[in-house]
Design a protein around this motif. Structure first.
Motif, PDB file in Angstrom:
ATOM      1  N   PHE A 127       0.845  -1.190   0.000  1.00 31.84           N
ATOM      2  CA  PHE A 127       0.000   0.000   0.000  1.00 31.84           C
ATOM      3  C   PHE A 127       0.880   1.239   0.000  1.00 31.84           C
ATOM      4  CE2 PHE A 127      -2.634  -3.334   1.778  1.00 31.84           C
ATOM      5  CZ  PHE A 127      -3.764  -3.210   0.981  1.00 31.84           C
ATOM      6  N   ASN A 171      -6.874  13.347   3.462  1.00 28.93           N
ATOM      7  CA  ASN A 171      -6.953  11.889   3.443  1.00 28.93           C
ATOM      8  C   ASN A 171      -5.852  11.307   2.562  1.00 28.93           C
ATOM      9  OD1 ASN A 171      -8.411   9.504   4.255  1.00 28.93           O
ATOM     10  ND2 ASN A 171      -9.012   9.306   2.128  1.00 28.93           N
ATOM     11  N   LEU A 189      -2.918   8.918   4.596  1.00 30.65           N
ATOM     12  CA  LEU A 189      -3.143   7.470   4.564  1.00 30.65           C
ATOM     13  C   LEU A 189      -2.590   6.832   3.301  1.00 30.65           C
ATOM     14  CD1 LEU A 189      -6.860   7.506   5.707  1.00 30.65           C
ATOM     15  CD2 LEU A 189      -4.851   7.177   7.123  1.00 30.65           C
ATOM     16  N   THR A 216      -3.600   4.387   1.011  1.00 30.71           N
ATOM     17  CA  THR A 216      -4.761   3.591   0.637  1.00 30.71           C
ATOM     18  C   THR A 216      -4.634   2.959  -0.747  1.00 30.71           C
ATOM     19  OG1 THR A 216      -5.842   5.560  -0.213  1.00 30.71           O
ATOM     20  CG2 THR A 216      -6.358   4.921   2.052  1.00 30.71           C
ATOM     21  N   GLN A 255      -6.164   2.769  -7.172  1.00 33.28           N
ATOM     22  CA  GLN A 255      -6.404   3.861  -6.235  1.00 33.28           C
ATOM     23  C   GLN A 255      -7.772   4.488  -6.446  1.00 33.28           C
ATOM     24  OE1 GLN A 255      -3.264   6.656  -6.959  1.00 33.28           O
ATOM     25  NE2 GLN A 255      -4.222   7.456  -8.796  1.00 33.28           N
ATOM     26  N   ARG A 289     -11.385   4.835  -1.532  1.00 29.51           N
ATOM     27  CA  ARG A 289     -10.762   5.521  -0.392  1.00 29.51           C
ATOM     28  C   ARG A 289     -10.252   4.558   0.680  1.00 29.51           C
ATOM     29  NH1 ARG A 289     -12.739  11.233   0.766  1.00 29.51           N
ATOM     30  NH2 ARG A 289     -12.186  10.653   2.882  1.00 29.51           N
ATOM     31  N   THR A 290     -10.556   3.266   0.560  1.00 30.94           N
ATOM     32  CA  THR A 290     -10.117   2.318   1.585  1.00 30.94           C
ATOM     33  C   THR A 290      -9.168   1.290   0.998  1.00 30.94           C
ATOM     34  OG1 THR A 290     -11.977   0.829   1.186  1.00 30.94           O
ATOM     35  CG2 THR A 290     -12.293   2.543   2.849  1.00 30.94           C
ATOM     36  N   GLN A 291      -8.283   0.788   1.863  1.00 32.58           N
ATOM     37  CA  GLN A 291      -7.321  -0.220   1.426  1.00 32.58           C
ATOM     38  C   GLN A 291      -8.014  -1.493   0.966  1.00 32.58           C
ATOM     39  OE1 GLN A 291      -4.520  -1.077   4.510  1.00 32.58           O
ATOM     40  NE2 GLN A 291      -3.242   0.704   4.054  1.00 32.58           N
ATOM     41  N   ASN A 295      -9.547  -1.095  -2.545  1.00 31.18           N
ATOM     42  CA  ASN A 295      -8.495  -0.995  -3.550  1.00 31.18           C
ATOM     43  C   ASN A 295      -7.787  -2.333  -3.744  1.00 31.18           C
ATOM     44  OD1 ASN A 295      -8.782   1.674  -4.407  1.00 31.18           O
ATOM     45  ND2 ASN A 295      -7.607   2.443  -2.685  1.00 31.18           N
TER      46      ASN A 295
END
Length: 139
Positions: free
Chosen positions: A19, A29, A33, A35, A75, A78-80, A83
């Motif tokens: 990541f 954000n 982070l 992400t 990408q 917005r969250t790992q 993604n």
């Protein structure tokens, strides 16, 4: 194990996912982070037929390195987790497309009627252009 096709499975341990920070809009954000998921898949670890390898290289394009490693950067979300799932889905879809053999093209000849219609159209156009010139003025 991920099922690609009826006779092709890949082990999830062969897929490396890291990541990194995503680029683009997103405010704080994006700056705080990591992400964006970066998936790396070494195609040499999986046994593939020669034609599948060739199609995979052509479909992957710049996403495949000279060493045969496919790198997918996801990408979109917005969250790992999302993604990561997106990157795996894109890899699976790429491998599925590579396993499908294209149907060979069968060359055909134009029919007599299509040749005749083409020549009639050319003759009609030629007559229209020939009528435009009056052949000189009578003065």
């Amino acid at each position: 194990m991920l099922r690609i096709s009826r006779d092709m499975l890949i082990d999830e341990n062969d897929i490396e996912i890291g990541f990194v920070r995503a680029s683009g809009p997103g405010g704080q954000n994006v700056n705080k982070l990591a992400t964006a998921a970066q998936l790396r898949f070494d195609t040499r670890r999986v046994v593939l037929a020669d034609d599948v390898k060739a199609r995979l290289g052509r479909l992957a394009g710049q996403r495949m390195t000279k060493d045969g490693v496919i790198v997918i950067h996801a990408q979109r979300f917005r969250t790992q987790e999302r993604n990561r799932a997106d990157a795996i889905d894109r890899l699976v879809e790429l491998l599925r497309q590579a396993t499908v053999r294209p149907t060979p093209r069968r060359p055909t000849k134009p029919t007599f009627g299509s040749k005749q219609r083409r020549l009639d159209g050319k003759k009609r156009r030629s007559d229209i252009k020939a009528r435009r010139s009056s052949g000189g003025y009578d003065e």
